[in-house]
Scaffold this active site. Structure first.
Site, PDB file in Angstrom:
ATOM      1  N   GLU A  40       0.799  -1.213   0.000  1.00 43.09           N
ATOM      2  CA  GLU A  40       0.000   0.000   0.000  1.00 43.09           C
ATOM      3  C   GLU A  40       0.841   1.277   0.000  1.00 43.09           C
ATOM      4  O   GLU A  40       0.784   2.084   0.934  1.00 43.09           O
ATOM      5  CB  GLU A  40      -0.958  -0.006   1.201  1.00 43.09           C
ATOM      6  CG  GLU A  40      -1.871  -1.224   1.189  1.00 43.09           C
ATOM      7  CD  GLU A  40      -2.983  -1.175   2.213  1.00 43.09           C
ATOM      8  OE1 GLU A  40      -2.925  -0.325   3.117  1.00 43.09           O
ATOM      9  OE2 GLU A  40      -3.919  -1.971   2.114  1.00 43.09           O
TER      10      GLU A  40
ATOM     11  N   GLU B 180      -5.060  -8.800   0.278  1.00 41.70           N
ATOM     12  CA  GLU B 180      -5.685  -8.536   1.581  1.00 41.70           C
ATOM     13  C   GLU B 180      -7.168  -8.352   1.355  1.00 41.70           C
ATOM     14  O   GLU B 180      -7.578  -7.728   0.362  1.00 41.70           O
ATOM     15  CB  GLU B 180      -5.176  -7.233   2.223  1.00 41.70           C
ATOM     16  CG  GLU B 180      -3.841  -7.317   2.870  1.00 41.70           C
ATOM     17  CD  GLU B 180      -3.453  -6.025   3.619  1.00 41.70           C
ATOM     18  OE1 GLU B 180      -4.351  -5.298   4.110  1.00 41.70           O
ATOM     19  OE2 GLU B 180      -2.248  -5.758   3.688  1.00 41.70           O
TER      20      GLU B 180
HETATM   21  C1  BG6 Z   1      -4.493  -2.532   5.378  1.00 42.04           C
HETATM   22  C2  BG6 Z   1      -3.072  -2.545   5.873  1.00 42.04           C
HETATM   23  O1  BG6 Z   1      -4.749  -1.350   4.724  1.00 42.04           O
HETATM   24  O2  BG6 Z   1      -5.496  -2.568   6.302  1.00 42.04           O
HETATM   25  C3  BG6 Z   1      -2.892  -3.234   7.214  1.00 42.04           C
HETATM   26  O3  BG6 Z   1      -2.197  -3.123   4.936  1.00 42.04           O
HETATM   27  C4  BG6 Z   1      -4.026  -2.884   8.149  1.00 42.04           C
HETATM   28  O4  BG6 Z   1      -1.653  -2.874   7.737  1.00 42.04           O
HETATM   29  C5  BG6 Z   1      -5.334  -3.325   7.490  1.00 42.04           C
HETATM   30  O5  BG6 Z   1      -3.878  -3.460   9.420  1.00 42.04           O
HETATM   31  C6  BG6 Z   1      -6.563  -3.104   8.335  1.00 42.04           C
HETATM   32  O6  BG6 Z   1      -6.648  -1.790   8.748  1.00 42.04           O
HETATM   33  P1  BG6 Z   1      -6.950  -1.414  10.245  1.00 42.04           P
HETATM   34  O7  BG6 Z   1      -6.599   0.000  10.386  1.00 42.04           O
HETATM   35  O8  BG6 Z   1      -8.384  -1.691  10.465  1.00 42.04           O
HETATM   36  O9  BG6 Z   1      -6.106  -2.326  11.039  1.00 42.04           O
END
Ligand code: BG6
Length: 465
Positions: free
Chosen positions: A165, A368
């Site tokens: 990202e 992801e």
């Molecule tokens: C993604 C990132 O955007 O979202 C992660 O790569 C992050 O590092 C994940 O943990 C979830 O976001 P958050 O802020 O809810 O933990």
């Protein structure tokens, strides 16, 4: 109805070094931007939990890798921390390298493919103090770090990624001002974005050179991972709404797609930034040749939410920053209220189709996707967290992935974010994503939620009801 995914479609886990490892101050590990912000303002972190412990993977990696294996996962993405691998003189830290050797060996012994990402928002503090990504010298420092890592692990790691990202730091630190140093300045943000893009391209260049010299296995691949957000606007859009979509999509999505698939930046975006908005992004002679090297072997597509935008109220804000768009609230939207993110599974299909259309030669995987929920302990029943909402979330996205593959998208696999609950930036342990709970009150003990058994069966057969 039974949905079928291709036989060689892979399931795996996405995590990151700074969110899991912990062990932040041992064996010469340097301080990171997150250690610095934790020390500066611990009260900004949920429940005052800073960056220090991750989810204790440094000590539990063997258990965790076996757990991933037991879920029938074929791969595991984590990131190598710059702060652990490299010392202040830009040389290998042998103690840090030794731990990564143990981690990688363990994954290889368990026949889990390790996907090694080289940067997950975790700048060493001393480099951040020199200006971080706003300082072009850091681009060279990053390229040096990645080169050393590839020389050290080139015959053990097959799948390399330059960034996770890369859009997040420019946006969160310098555009929206949500993360330290809380700046809202488009000009800095775009320079940072540009420098990160050069850093990515130099890392790909080094990968190719090392591979040609046989220092990296011949079947190794390099990629980039980004959070892509398919852009939508309101029904019956005006030309101004469509312009808001063009620039939102251009800066957030097309910027990276063009570099990784075609080796250049999107011309219309650069034209708007440099000629219409009169903002210098710091381009130098010779840079185009560097960017041309940024073409990757495959792409990681992180998907959480769409972007819905419409025309802004004015062209520039009071500080002279261009106003690109303002949010459009879709009346039918469904929210993950814990995270404040819209849940729109069709977006994974729409963007998959965009990749197919705009980058037909670029294979990708979902790198992801996940659902973070606060206060999951209230769903305990018979000693197990009944996370049916997570099962529904993943299932709905898998349905659209299956459809995208049927319609020709070259999507090779699915990595779920945060398979084992982990620490997450300012949210710390607020929203839990895992199929596996990390019990903070029991010394980071791992405990399967209902969804773990569900995904285990799907990953075994690549089909689901
Ligand atoms: C993604 C990132 O955007 O979202 C992660 O790569 C992050 O590092 C994940 O943990 C979830 O976001 P958050 O802020 O809810 O933990």
């Amino acid at each position: 109805m039974t949905y079928k995914l291709p036989k060689d479609f892979f399931f795996g886990a996405a995590m990151s070094g700074p969110q899991t490892e912990g062990a932040y101050n041992i064996e010469g590990r340097l301080r990171s931007y997150w250690d610095m912000t934790s020390d500066l303002e611990i009260n900004k972190f949920f429940n005052n939990v800073g960056s220090y412990v991750g989810n204790d993977m440094y000590h539990r990696y063997e258990e965790d890798i076996k757990l991933l294996k037991s879920l029938n996962f074929k791969s595991f993405r984590t990131s190598m921390q710059w702060t652990r691998l490299i010392d202040r003189d830009g040389k290998l830290n042998p103690a840090g390298a030794a731990w990564y050797h143990k981690l990688i060996d363990c994954a290889n012994e368990n026949k889990i493919d390790i996907f090694m990402n080289m940067y997950h928002f975790d700048m060493p503090e001393y480099l951040y103090q020199k200006g971080g990504w706003a300082n072009r010298e850091i681009v060279e420092a990053y390229a040096n770090f990645v080169k050393i890592a590839m020389e050290e692990f080139g015959h053990k790691v097959k799948y390399w990624f330059t960034f996770n990202e890369p859009i997040v730091e420019p946006e969160q630190q310098y555009l929206h001002g949500n993360w330290y140093p809380y700046v809202k300045d488009f000009s800095t943000s775009i320079k940072v974005q540009y420098n990160i893009t050069l850093a990515h391209s130099l890392a790909v260049h080094n990968f190719r050179k090392l591979k040609a010299a046989d220092k990296i296995d011949q079947d190794a691949k390099i990629g980039m991972i980004n959070c892509f957000a398919p852009p939508y606007t309101r029904p019956d859009p005006t030309p101004e709404d469509l312009e808001a979509v063009r620039m939102t999509d251009g800066l957030h999505n097309r910027w990276w797609l063009d570099v990784v698939a075609h080796g250049h930046l999107p011309e219309d975006v650069i034209d708007t930034v440099e000629n219409k908005w009169k903002i210098d992004i710091g381009r130098r002679p010779g840079d185009d040749a560097i960017l041309a090297e940024g073409v990757v072997d495959w792409l990681g597509f992180n998907y959480y939410q769409p972007t819905r935008v419409q025309a802004p109220d004015c062209d520039f804000d009071e500080s002279g920053n261009p106003m690109i768009a303002k949010p459009y609230i879709w009346p039918e939207r469904k929210m993950n209220v814990h995270r404040g993110w819209e849940i729109y599974p069709q977006g994974i299909y729409d963007f998959g189709m965009k990749i197919k259309k705009e980058c037909p030669d670029l294979p990708f995987f979902i790198s992801e996707n996940g659902m973070g929920v606060e206060g999951e302990e209230k769903y305990y029943q018979d000693g197990v967290i009944q996370d049916d909402y997570r099962i529904d979330f993943v299932r709905d996205h898998l349905i659209w992935i299956a459809k995208s593959i049927e319609d020709g998208a070259n999507c090779l696999g699915y990595h779920y974010w945060g398979v084992i609950d982990n620490w997450s930036w300012y949210n710390a342990f607020k929203n839990r994503y895992g199929f596996v709970r990390v019990c903070l009150d029991k010394g980071y003990q791992r405990e399967e939620k209902k969804s773990a058994q569900w995904i285990r069966e799907i990953a075994l057969n690549n089909e689901f009801e």
